[in-house]
Scaffold this active site. Structure first.
Site, PDB file in Angstrom:
ATOM      1  N   GLY A 213       0.819  -1.203   0.000  1.00  9.79           N
ATOM      2  CA  GLY A 213       0.000   0.000   0.000  1.00  9.79           C
ATOM      3  C   GLY A 213       0.852   1.251   0.000  1.00  9.79           C
ATOM      4  CB  SER A 214      -0.039   4.730   0.733  1.00 14.12           C
ATOM      5  OG  SER A 214      -0.499   4.719   2.079  1.00 14.12           O
ATOM      6  N   GLY A 218       2.162   2.455   5.454  1.00 14.95           N
ATOM      7  CA  GLY A 218       3.278   1.616   5.875  1.00 14.95           C
ATOM      8  C   GLY A 218       3.985   2.177   7.083  1.00 14.95           C
ATOM      9  CD  GLU A 236       4.896  -5.241  -3.118  1.00 19.05           C
ATOM     10  OE1 GLU A 236       4.247  -5.044  -4.157  1.00 19.05           O
ATOM     11  OE2 GLU A 236       5.072  -6.375  -2.631  1.00 19.05           O
ATOM     12  CB  CYS A 270       3.509   0.819  -6.305  1.00 18.26           C
ATOM     13  SG  CYS A 270       3.755  -0.935  -6.626  1.00 18.26           S
TER      14      CYS A 270
END
Length: 482
Positions: A213-214, A218, A236, A270
């Site tokens: 995610g973002s 994170g 990630e 991403c």
């Protein structure tokens, strides 16, 4: 699946930009989450001691079920994300493909090893970490969480999975496929809800947290685990990825790869290119002309339209608003719109891609604009291009388009990124390779083929088949001879 309590509030997913309900369910309460983790803990010993070939057989049945129900998966992905059919089909096909690769990766990277040592037989034995919390994203609601769940289950872990609240139906469908494959009760639990549910899950007594995610989310997970070093964390996160172009003579190919890198999945990958770093040579203007044409002619539309669009809407109207707001900030800060991103009247989450020249801006914010907005930075030479490409705290993906092999040798040694491509799109990745980034893009635990590494703990063993006195006796210990 953990049964919700009576007080559980509803969870509704709608087609992006509309009020059309595509999935209805319930938000997990704190008790639901705690029960899911408890059930996963109760199932752990039995699943860990199940022979690996039996665990693999379950995964293969899951892959077969995913293949059989590909159309249903495709439809659910498209309805929740707005992806065109061609892209939703591609994601659905990745589910069984991941199983095959995860099995190969487990056997290659986590298989038992034996060494003959002076002390006896040395062994390296791998076993699952324990109860894993998997937090999935919305942009690839099947493929990306699947990339955590499959290797985790093969390695003998149990899993509590929270899908994105934007794509809960796809997550629920994945769980149903595992149930159809005969996964024992408790081994995979699903809890639905937003970030609060995710935070509750992370706060439980789990052994690992696997997140895609973002960067901001994170970081929040990382902070919440402060003082819990025993919890494995694999992050990630996002990227502010550069596409560098220098000495690329096929301008058609360069423009195509750049457009695909920047705008596929409506710019919601991403690995999407966020910055085009362009060495100011004779090819710069012709390349920009081609890119400008792509921005104006790319088919943007809704699933089911004929002909099929290249890209669909963003995940929500709010997501589209954020992209347009970011564009406004750039323009107010001195950037120039070569092609301005614009909202499509058919759907408020649907926007046409933008190409913004930010070369004249003195202070550019290092952020990931998660949508179809590509920033152009002109530089004088190749050294300046690398410096500009590295001008980010992120480090996920970077590509060089160039006919000069020596240029790429310099690029790959100096660029700070986990995915480094030459004459390939920034989104180019292989399931046989590691996938992860540096800096704000990850915490040194790459996914992809290397997900097997964070799904198992390595144990060292020394063995002797008989008990006898060592050849060398340490001084100061009285020896009794029987």
């Amino acid at each position: 699946m953990t049964a919700p309590s009576e007080s559980t509030p509803p969870l509704v997913a709608c087609f992006p930009g509309t009020d059309e309900v595509v999935w209805e369910g319930t938000v997990a309460t704190e008790r639901d989450v705690a029960d899911a983790v408890s059930n996963a803990r109760s199932a752990l010993t039995s699943w860990q001691t199940t022979p690996v070939e039996e665990r693999i057989a379950v995964a293969e049945r899951f892959a077969a079920a995913a293949t059989q129900r590909q159309d249903q998966i495709t439809q659910q992905i498209s309805r929740e994300t707005g992806k065109p059919n061609w892209e939703a089909v591609g994601e659905a096909k990745l589910i069984p493909a991941k199983v095959k690769l995860a099995i190969q990766a487990y056997r290659e990277r986590s298989g038992p090893q034996q060494l003959d040592l002076p002390q006896g037989i040395g062994r390296v034995v791998y076993r699952g970490v324990g109860v894993m919390a998997v937090l999935g994203p919305f942009n690839f609601p099947a493929h990306l969480p699947n990339g955590h769940i499959v290797p985790a289950l093969i390695a003998g872990n149990t899993v509590v999975f929270k899908p994105s609240e934007m794509t809960p139906g796809t997550g629920e469908l994945l769980a149903q496929l595992w149930q159809a494959a005969g996964l024992p009760p408790g081994v995979l639990q699903t809890v639905q809800g937003d970030g609060k549910v995710g935070a509750t899950l992370v706060s439980q007594a789990v052994d690992g947290v696997l997140f895609t995610g973002s960067y901001s989310a994170g970081c929040a997970i990382h902070r919440s685990l402060a003082g819990r070093p025993q919890v494995l964390l694999a992050l990630e996160m996002g990227g502010n990825n550069p596409m560098v172009v220098h000495r690329a003579n096929d301008l058609g190919a360069a423009a195509y790869l750049t457009a695909v890198s920047a705008f596929v999945t409506a710019g919601q990958r991403c690995t999407c290119a966020r910055r085009l770093v362009l060495v100011d040579d004779a090819n710069a203007e012709p390349l920009l002309e081609r890119l400008t044409a792509h921005c104006r002619t790319l088919r943007v539309g809704l699933p089911g339209e004929d002909p099929e669009p290249f890209m669909g809407p963003l995940i929500s109207t709010a997501a589209a608003d954020r992209v347009l707001d970011a564009q406004d900030k750039l323009l107010c800060g001195g950037a120039t719109a070569l092609v301005a991103a614009q909202r499509d009247p058919r759907n408020p989450a649907l926007i046409r891609p933008g190409l913004i020249d930010v070369t004249g801006m003195g202070d550019r914010i290092d952020e990931e604009v998660f949508g179809p907005l590509l920033q152009v930075v002109r530089v004088a030479d190749f050294d300046a291009a690398i410096e500009e490409a590295n001008r980010t705290t992120y480090g996920l993906s970077a590509s060089l388009l160039s006919d000069d092999r020596e240029r790429f040798d310099v690029f790959r040694n100096r660029i700070r990124a986990g995915v480094v491509n030459w004459n390939q799109a920034t989104i180019g990745a292989s399931g046989r390779l590691p996938f992860g980034g540096l800096g704000a893009s990850g915490n040194h635990r790459p996914s992809g083929y290397f997900a097997a590494d964070y799904c198992s703990d390595a144990s060292a063993m020394l063995e002797s088949d008989s008990l006898s006195m060592p050849a060398t006796i340490m001084p100061g210990i009285e020896i009794t001879v029987q």
